[in-house]
Write a protein that holds these residues in place. Structure first.
Motif: not given
Length: 254
Positions: A181, A186-187, A189-190, A195-196, A198
């Motif tokens: 990151t 937070a580029h 994506v799940n 969503k990003p 994490q």
């Protein structure tokens, strides 16, 4: 592939090394023309233009890259998904006839940016073998590196690695790829949630295949530490480092 490549050749006369490096860069340009989603005339561009149920004839390189992508998709339980969760399960590959396309059930949009850099390094490794270049370091965008022929001491970039105490690795005939990151935020994506990612601040994958390391470093950003450890145990020679949100460094398969 929207990045730069670097070749370091050892053990060869300088002019010969320069010519070998030139052949490497020409091959990378060739692969870019096949794998770029931004070029409608590329093989990937043609796949993205297909309707459900249609297929296109592809080059052997693209079939090989897609097969590695399928391996990474399955190994990560879908967390590495080159369609961002919008239809990779519908991609059908026919190696015997060098075709691929979408099933009748639906289609997605391929983006091989998460694996193409590493795949290019694997391909040019074979090219260097033809040039009888045995000792080299191949670097793609500072995020994926393939070390060949002897042990190379390679620096690990990024502040999260430095904070966690990971600044250097020793590689021989293996690749290291990293995701994190610190550069783009937070580029990642799940694909299952949209969503990003994490779960980790940074992740690195080591594998004999640069393409697999490239894909896995992305997937590791979203995988549970236990899942990563199990994958490393099931694949001898694979290793991983992840930096947890509390900045703790976890090593697996090392």
């Amino acid at each position: 592939m929207t990045t730069h490549f670097e070749v370091i050749v050892a053990g060869q006369e300088s002019e010969y090394a320069r010519q070998a490096a030139g052949a490497v860069f020409r091959e990378i340009d060739h692969l870019e023309n096949l794998l770029s989603k931004y070029n409608a005339g590329s093989d990937v561009g043609q796949i993205n233009l297909l309707k459900p149920g249609e297929t296109a004839r592809l080059g052997a390189e693209v079939i090989e890259c897609l097969e590695v992508a399928v391996w990474a998709y399955e190994a990560s339980n879908g967390l590495f998904d080159p369609t961002l969760g919008t239809g990779f399960q519908w991609l059908k590959i026919d190696r015997e006839n060098f075709t691929a396309g979408w099933s009748e059930a639906g289609k997605g949009e391929l983006d091989l940016g998460g694996i193409a850099k590493g795949f290019a390094l694997d391909r040019v490794k074979s090219l260097l073998d033809e040039w009888d270049v045995k000792e080299a370091v191949l670097n793609a965008g500072t995020s994926t590196v393939l070390a060949l022929g002897r042990e190379w001491n390679l620096g690990v970039g990024g502040p999260w690695g430095e904070k966690a105490g990971l600044t250097e690795v020793v590689l021989k005939d293996r690749a290291l790829s990293g995701s994190g990151t610190e550069v783009k935020g937070a580029h990642i994506v799940n694909p299952k949630t949209g969503k990003p990612a994490q779960r980790h601040l940074a992740a690195w994958a080591i594998h004999a295949s640069a393409a697999k390391a490239d894909a896995l470093s992305t997937a590791f950003m979203m995988m549970e530490t236990e899942q990563i450890g199990q994958l490393c145990k099931a694949n001898p020679g694979m290793a991983a480092y992840v930096v947890k949100p509390d900045e703790q460094l976890i090593k697996m398969g090392v």
